[in-house]
Every structure is written in C-alpha cells, then in structure tokens.
Design an enzyme around this catalytic site. Structure first.
Site, PDB file in Angstrom:
ATOM      1  CD  GLU A  63      25.096   5.827 -18.377  1.00 58.46           C
ATOM      2  OE1 GLU A  63      25.224   6.890 -19.175  1.00 58.46           O
ATOM      3  OE2 GLU A  63      24.120   5.828 -17.320  1.00 58.46           O
ATOM      4  CB  SER A 110      24.262   7.831 -14.718  1.00 59.08           C
ATOM      5  OG  SER A 110      23.294   9.004 -14.661  1.00 59.08           O
ATOM      6  NE  ARG A 112      22.085   7.536 -21.817  1.00 61.28           N
ATOM      7  CZ  ARG A 112      20.996   8.336 -22.389  1.00 61.28           C
ATOM      8  NH1 ARG A 112      21.033   8.045 -23.750  1.00 61.28           N
ATOM      9  NH2 ARG A 112      19.954   8.980 -22.014  1.00 61.28           N
TER      10      ARG A 112
END
Length: 355
Positions: A340, A245, A168
């Site tokens: 995130e 998320s 990520r």
C-alpha cells in the site's frame, strides 16, 4: 512570500519511516497564491513534481529524488452551508491535517468521517488512495477536488465520479499528473454515527455490531483501537518509524473467504462490495512474530503485525522485507499481499518496487 525552497534536503527527515535520500529541490508551500512561482521553478528540473504531505505513507528511494518535491502545507477549513439534501459542504485546504479535520467536524455533530479519526497525514492525500478505516471511505463524502494539472498546465476541478475512487486507489495514485489543492466534502448532521461495522470498535463501546452511538463516542473508540495497535503518531515509542498499513487488505474469492473464516479470520465487507481480510491477520498467520527481524534495520512491530524501521534501515532493506512477507504469506495462506505504501524518488529501473 510563504514559499520556502531548500536544495539537497534529506527526505528521510520528512517521512515517518525516516528513510530516503535527498531531494534536488524541496519546496514548502503555505499559500496557494505562491503556486504559480512553484510551477515556474519546477520547469527547470526534470520530471513531474512529486507532492509530499506529512510523509506518513511513503518510502523514499535511497538515491533520493531528482524531480522537485512539493510539501503542501496549506491550512484551512471553510463551512459552505447546506445543499438540497441537507448535507453540509466543507471546503478544506490540501495541506490541512486529516486528524484535525475529523476532530473539527465531529465536534460540530457532522458524520461521515468519524471512523477516520487518528489517521495521520494531510487531507490532500485522502483521495489518492481513497483513505478509509473501520467501514468508512473518503469516496462516501468527497464532492470534488481542485488540482493543478501538469499536462494541461492549469487548474482543474474534478467531481468525485471523475476521480476513479476504488479500494485504496484513484486516478491520482501513481499518476503524477495532478497536484491536489483543495477538496470539498459533504457531511450530514446527525446525533448518531454511521452503523458500527467492525467488531473491534463495537466491543470497545460494549455495544452490538450495527449499533449507532454519538459520533464523538465512536471517534474516541476508534482512536483507542488505533492507539492499541501503535497506529497513532507519537504513541508507539520504539515502533514510531512506521507507515501504518504497509499492505492493502486483499480481496478474497468466496472460497478463500470461507476457508479463512473457518481458520478464525475476521472477513469484512468493504464499501466497494468486496470481501477482504486484514493484512496483519495474514502476516500473523504466516508465522511472523511481533518484534521479529525481517531484513537489516526492518522488523515486525512489537504492537501490530506491520513493518517498522530501526537504526540502519534503508529503502533497499525495506523493499527486501516487503518481498519476504509477500512470499511467505502467499506460501502459507494462498493469498497475495500488495504493498500500500507509495514509492517516491529515483528507483533503479530493474528493481520491482511494488514487491
């Protein structure tokens, strides 16, 4: 001309969270031929321009954004033929819908993206945090990107190895130096998908983990799993104001992995070799109830252990909720969560927007 310019546009309208102040200037770009005009316009404003796709993974400051905000709305997929190893090269405009791209290539019998079905947002956003789900990541298929480099003031082409793709993350995340324009992927023709590594997807298909099924069947199963969690746009009703998320799946030490596995956690091995547990499992383990309030206008989703916004939500309230979750999860599980979500706009210097 296909470039639309708006001053003072509330960015809340352009994000799935529905939070955020105005953009000093908002530009909707539909044709790369107009990019030079945007570059000239951006020179009249402070800071490096911010690129916004579909706004599905951003939290905009309550103060808005004083630097130019570019909405990449370019569309198009071009199949470039096969390379020496038999893979098919596919060039995609940065503003193209990721979900539509996955649907297109799956229907052509190309594998490498079938597990990414249903993820909202644009293709141009995928390398920024090396988008991935259910065992697949963009790093596995990305060949190169073309971008505008705001430091060099010219277009550049970067191979996948130069993009610094990790879990990520990439050289693009938080950098502000590049605006992605086009991307090239290499996909393989196959009657069967990649091996299913997530039990929840395998169970949906009633097959053992490690099985391979036709890619269209795998994509349908993944889409059904995502819908069940309210993680497909337009399917979650009152929980629609979400970024999916909010937190990364944290990497675990061997000792943490053994302990959490004993407590019933599903520990997954990611393409980078790390062992990780889902943030949603940790949030549930820390005692957060579905639908429970966290901060003013922010609560846990009623479908999945993630954060969603309601009436009265603000960027300040959302960051407060992030802090509450991070601290309680750390206290209860010994694992630290990291946000995130991307933070866009003018944030107070003293505020720790990374949670």
């Amino acid at each position: 001309m296909s470039m639309r310019v708006t001053h003072g546009l509330p960015l809340a309208r352009k994000t799935t969270l529905g939070i955020g102040g105005p953009a000093a200037v908002f530009v909707d770009l539909q044709d790369l031929a107009d990019l030079p005009e945007f570059v000239a316009l951006a020179a009249d404003f402070p800071g490096v321009p911010t690129c916004l796709g579909d706004g599905t993974n951003v939290l905009v400051s309550d103060a808005g954004c004083s630097s130019p905000v570019l909405r990449m709305n370019t569309q198009g997929v071009r199949f470039m033929g096969e390379v020496a190893d038999g893979r098919t090269l596919v060039e995609v405009q940065a503003g193209h819908s990721l979900h539509e791209l996955v649907d297109t290539v799956v229907r052509r019998g190309l594998i490498g993206m079938e597990m990414l079905v249903g993820i909202p947002g644009t293709v141009g956003a995928t390398p920024v945090q090396n988008v991935g789900a259910y065992g697949q990541e963009i790093s596995e298929t990305l060949v190169e990107v073309t971008a505008w480099d705001w430091v060099l003031s010219r277009r550049v082409t970067l191979g996948a190895a130069a993009c610094g793709l990790g879990h990520r993350t990439s050289i693009f995340k938080g950098a502000g130096r590049w605006t992605l324009l086009t991307l090239v992927f290499a996909l393989r023709k196959s009657a069967l998908c990649a091996p299913l590594t997530y039990r929840v997807v395998a169970d949906r298909l009633d097959v053992p983990v490690g099985s391979r099924v036709p890619p269209i069947e795998a994509a349908r199963a993944v889409l059904a799993v995502r819908r069940g969690k309210g993680m497909v746009l337009g399917c979650s009703g009152a929980d629609r104001r979400s970024v999916g998320s909010v937190f990364f799946s944290p990497e675990l030490t061997p000792a943490q992995a053994r302990r959490l596995r004993d407590e019933g956690a599903s520990i997954n091995r990611f393409p980078d070799g790390s062992a990780r547990v889902s943030a949603s499992w940790l949030i549930r383990r820390a005692g957060f109830a579905l639908g429970g309030p966290i901060a003013e206008g922010v609560r846990v989703s009623s479908l999945h252990h993630t954060l969603v916004a309601d009436e009265g939500a603000s960027a300040a309230g959302f960051t407060e909720a992030i802090d509450v979750v991070v601290n309680r999860v750390l206290e209860c599980t010994g694992v630290r969560l990291t946000p995130e979500v991307d933070f866009l706009g003018d944030w107070p210097e003293e505020e720790d927007v990374a949670g």
